[in-house]
Write an enzyme that holds these catalytic residues in place. Structure first.
Site, PDB file in Angstrom:
ATOM      1  N   GLU A  84       0.883  -1.177   0.000  1.00 16.78           N
ATOM      2  CA  GLU A  84       0.000   0.000   0.000  1.00 16.78           C
ATOM      3  C   GLU A  84       0.909   1.211   0.000  1.00 16.78           C
ATOM      4  O   GLU A  84       1.510   1.539   1.023  1.00 16.78           O
ATOM      5  CB  GLU A  84      -0.886  -0.004   1.257  1.00 16.78           C
ATOM      6  N   CYS A 117      -2.134   8.883   2.406  1.00 19.81           N
ATOM      7  CA  CYS A 117      -1.730   8.368   1.087  1.00 19.81           C
ATOM      8  C   CYS A 117      -2.733   8.766   0.013  1.00 19.81           C
ATOM      9  O   CYS A 117      -2.369   8.977  -1.133  1.00 19.81           O
ATOM     10  CB  CYS A 117      -1.609   6.863   1.151  1.00 19.81           C
ATOM     11  N   GLU A 167       4.704  12.900  -4.711  1.00 18.02           N
ATOM     12  CA  GLU A 167       3.913  12.912  -3.484  1.00 18.02           C
ATOM     13  C   GLU A 167       4.626  13.788  -2.454  1.00 18.02           C
ATOM     14  O   GLU A 167       5.757  13.510  -2.073  1.00 18.02           O
ATOM     15  CB  GLU A 167       3.775  11.489  -2.943  1.00 18.02           C
TER      16      GLU A 167
HETATM   17  P1  NAD Z   1       8.548   4.582   4.671  1.00 15.71           P
HETATM   18  O1  NAD Z   1       8.543   3.723   3.466  1.00 15.71           O
HETATM   19  O2  NAD Z   1       9.719   5.434   4.912  1.00 15.71           O
HETATM   20  O3  NAD Z   1       8.396   3.699   5.990  1.00 15.71           O
HETATM   21  C1  NAD Z   1       7.319   2.834   6.204  1.00 15.71           C
HETATM   22  C2  NAD Z   1       7.753   1.706   7.108  1.00 15.71           C
HETATM   23  O4  NAD Z   1       8.755   0.940   6.441  1.00 15.71           O
HETATM   24  C3  NAD Z   1       8.385   2.165   8.429  1.00 15.71           C
HETATM   25  O5  NAD Z   1       7.975   1.283   9.452  1.00 15.71           O
HETATM   26  C4  NAD Z   1       9.870   2.021   8.157  1.00 15.71           C
HETATM   27  O6  NAD Z   1      10.624   1.809   9.321  1.00 15.71           O
HETATM   28  C5  NAD Z   1       9.882   0.782   7.283  1.00 15.71           C
HETATM   29  N1  NAD Z   1      11.074   0.640   6.427  1.00 15.71           N
HETATM   30  C6  NAD Z   1      11.876   1.626   5.928  1.00 15.71           C
HETATM   31  N2  NAD Z   1      12.868   1.077   5.189  1.00 15.71           N
HETATM   32  C7  NAD Z   1      12.689  -0.264   5.206  1.00 15.71           C
HETATM   33  C8  NAD Z   1      13.372  -1.366   4.609  1.00 15.71           C
HETATM   34  N3  NAD Z   1      14.446  -1.203   3.854  1.00 15.71           N
HETATM   35  N4  NAD Z   1      12.887  -2.610   4.821  1.00 15.71           N
HETATM   36  C9  NAD Z   1      11.786  -2.803   5.569  1.00 15.71           C
HETATM   37  N5  NAD Z   1      11.107  -1.802   6.186  1.00 15.71           N
HETATM   38  C10 NAD Z   1      11.547  -0.547   5.994  1.00 15.71           C
HETATM   39  O7  NAD Z   1       7.206   5.413   4.598  1.00 15.71           O
HETATM   40  P2  NAD Z   1       6.746   6.567   5.588  1.00 15.71           P
HETATM   41  O8  NAD Z   1       7.507   7.788   5.243  1.00 15.71           O
HETATM   42  O9  NAD Z   1       6.756   6.074   6.983  1.00 15.71           O
HETATM   43  O10 NAD Z   1       5.204   6.724   5.171  1.00 15.71           O
HETATM   44  C11 NAD Z   1       4.774   7.588   4.202  1.00 15.71           C
HETATM   45  C12 NAD Z   1       4.381   6.829   2.958  1.00 15.71           C
HETATM   46  O11 NAD Z   1       3.393   5.842   3.266  1.00 15.71           O
HETATM   47  C13 NAD Z   1       3.745   7.726   1.927  1.00 15.71           C
HETATM   48  O12 NAD Z   1       4.290   7.448   0.670  1.00 15.71           O
HETATM   49  C14 NAD Z   1       2.271   7.314   1.974  1.00 15.71           C
HETATM   50  O13 NAD Z   1       1.584   7.569   0.799  1.00 15.71           O
HETATM   51  C15 NAD Z   1       2.363   5.868   2.294  1.00 15.71           C
HETATM   52  N6  NAD Z   1       1.089   5.362   2.838  1.00 15.71           N
HETATM   53  C16 NAD Z   1       0.297   4.568   2.056  1.00 15.71           C
HETATM   54  C17 NAD Z   1      -0.933   4.102   2.532  1.00 15.71           C
HETATM   55  C18 NAD Z   1      -1.825   3.225   1.670  1.00 15.71           C
HETATM   56  O14 NAD Z   1      -2.731   2.610   2.209  1.00 15.71           O
HETATM   57  N7  NAD Z   1      -1.630   3.161   0.363  1.00 15.71           N
HETATM   58  C19 NAD Z   1      -1.339   4.452   3.813  1.00 15.71           C
HETATM   59  C20 NAD Z   1      -0.516   5.253   4.585  1.00 15.71           C
HETATM   60  C21 NAD Z   1       0.704   5.705   4.080  1.00 15.71           C
END
Ligand code: NAD
Length: 498
Positions: A250, A284, A381
């Site tokens: 997602e 998102c 975004e």
């Molecule tokens: P992010 O990708 O930086 O982090 C998300 C999660 O992934 C965190 O728990 C982080 O610690 C973990 N993570 C980071 N690097 C990783 C790796 N290499 N391996 C495994 N896990 C890792 O995202 P963010 O900045 O926390 O969130 C914002 C993003 O989330 C935006 O792009 C937003 O659109 C998206 N989002 C999508 C939805 C949806 O339902 N489509 C909902 C909420 C947020």
């Protein structure tokens, strides 16, 4: 209200500081005060959590489905009873307005209610193969499911995937975002108090590149549900490839809100404002591109700006209309886009840094007009309270601009013409289409993206596909010798037909 802050990992039904004993700080983005120091989970901690979840899987999957459903109802009731406590903690951790946090925790309750009712209705099919066979499918749980979640709606994102995973008989390891781990930890108290088998729900806090990576690469997890950025989504796919694990992704969006001249402009303007500024634009499916029919561009943008100017900013706990961004790092990122928009020639009508605050990561509701599709503020975004206004003339041009994106998560359409609304719903490349109201839907509505917005769908009955695998069983029941059956020989000659 007093808080019991939970600041340890929850593994196998117990609290632990983790193997390394190292911690990191969690900050209140409204005040920049440190709220807690929580364990910096290591690959060894992740391994402990996966083992605990594996052990619990042997018990949890064998419970009567109705009993699992009752347990999930129990979670919903406990969370409901502690709603205010969870909402306040979520507000402190994220900066979001308290009323908003209450809404997100209520939606967590709804996820558990919804999937509690589903737990004893996950069944297979019988497939006709003639009188001498019984051919049926069963839907089995996958095992240990990994849930890696972002910071924008921390507990809500946990519950969205956790509730269907548990309903189907799986167990879970949660890796909350490093910015906002507190409610996922507090949630462990609910499972503990309800006597869930130890290890059904596990939480490992820590950094993405460390704990998150270790979890996504773990050979004995059954699936990965990841919510977050596209960049990390790619890393998750690569990690899943090694052990061939199914993934649900997602990811982000650049969702359009499309307003036609025949819509109710007052209503459209207030929906547009809600669609972009709710949660400080950190959703998102935030409607970050306003596509407006040229003939009404001026009056509509005026109304949007008027509403946006009325938005109150403040510390989440004081329940303003809009809180701060989640972190200093994210503040810099969003302000980078405000600068880029100006450098690329867009017209900043209002917004930018909210200079009245000495502390906290505050950005005012921001509106750019004169935006064109190739500008970064129209393509990327921002995940902040920044609205880009793009004019169009005619349906075809509107659809072209709306679909000119690497993302395809959500779209809003405002029109009083039902035929036009339906043409748009047909032509738009997005997984979620809302007509005349933004952020509408509920736990039963499948949610997910086209294009780079993701893979798979959360919510609704469709989500069960993420947390079950299908076993097909074919039983020969006739008395005649299978070898003598011409049809049998034909079928065994074609492995695909068996
Ligand atoms: P992010 O990708 O930086 O982090 C998300 C999660 O992934 C965190 O728990 C982080 O610690 C973990 N993570 C980071 N690097 C990783 C790796 N290499 N391996 C495994 N896990 C890792 O995202 P963010 O900045 O926390 O969130 C914002 C993003 O989330 C935006 O792009 C937003 O659109 C998206 N989002 C999508 C939805 C949806 O339902 N489509 C909902 C909420 C947020």
């Amino acid at each position: 209200m007093r808080f019991k802050l939970r600041d340890k990992l929850f593994i196998g039904g117990g609290w632990t500081p983790g193997r390394s004993g190292r911690t990191f700080e969690v900050v209140n983005p409204s005040t920049e005060e440190v709220l807690a120091a929580v364990p910096r989970g290591t690959p060894e901690d992740v391994d402990d959590a996966v083992r605990a979840a594996e052990t619990a899987f042997g018990i949890w999957r064998r419970l009567q489905p109705e009993g699992r459903g009752r347990s999930l109802y129990g979670v919903a009731r406990s969370l409901e009873a502690r709603l205010e406590e969870f909402a306040r903690l979520e507000t402190l951790d994220t900066g979001k307005p308290l009323g908003h946090a209450r809404g997100e925790i209520s939606s967590c309750v709804r996820y558990f209610d919804y999937y509690a009712g589903v737990a004893d209705k996950i069944h297979g099919e019988t497939i006709p193969l003639g009188p001498d066979y019984l051919n049926y499918t069963v839907r089995e749980p996958i095992g240990v499911t990994a849930h890696i979640v972002p910071w924008n709606a921390p507990l809500n994102m946990v519950c969205r995937s956790l509730a269907p995973a548990l309903a189907a008989g799986n167990t879970a390891v949660i890796k909350p975002a490093e910015q906002t781990p507190l409610t996922a930890l507090l949630f462990a108290e609910v499972f503990d108090a309800l006597d869930f088998p130890a290890g059904v729900y596990n939480v490992v806090t820590g950094f993405g590149a460390e704990a998150g990576k270790a979890l996504s690469e773990h050979p004995r997890i059954g699936s990965i549900t990841f919510t977050g950025s596209v960049e990390t989504g790619r890393a998750i796919i690569r990690a899943s490839a090694e052990h061939v694990k199914p993934v649900v992704l997602e990811l982000g969006g650049k969702s359009p809100q499309i307003v036609f001249a025949d819509s109710d402009l007052d209503r459209a303007a207030s929906e547009v404002v809600k669609g972009i500024y709710s949660n400080t634009g950190q959703y998102c499916d935030a409607g970050s591109r306003l596509l407006v029919e040229e003939s009404i561009s001026e009056p509509l943008v005026d109304k949007v700006v008027r509403h946006a100017r009325e938005i109150t900013l403040g510390q989440g706990i004081e329940n303003p209309d809009m809180g701060p961004l989640v972190s200093a790092e994210h503040f810099d990122r969003v302000m980078g886009y405000v600068e880029a928009g100006q450098n690329e020639g867009a017209n900043l009508i209002m917004g930018g840094r909210a200079s009245e605050f000495e502390k906290g990561y505050f950005v005012s509701p921001t509106v750019f007009d004169g935006v064109s599709s190739e500008m970064s503020i129209a393509r990327e975004e921002i995940f902040g309270p920044v609205l880009s206004v793009l004019p169009f003339s005619g349906e075809e041009e509107a659809a072209g601009i709306a679909n000119d994106s690497n993302y395809g998560l959500a779209a809003g359409i405002f029109t009083s013409d039902i035929d036009r609304a339906m043409r748009f719903a047909r032509d738009i490349q997005a997984g979620y289409v809302m007509v005349n109201e933004y952020f509408t839907g509920g736990p039963g509505s499948p949610f997910g993206g086209y294009k780079q917005s993701g893979i798979g769908r959360e919510r609704g009955l469709m989500a069960l596909q993420n947390y079950t695998q299908v076993k097909n069983v074919v039983i020969r029941v006739g008395r005649s010798s299978p070898g003598a059956d011409a049809e049998h020989i034909e079928r065994t000659a074609d492995p695909g037909a068996n």
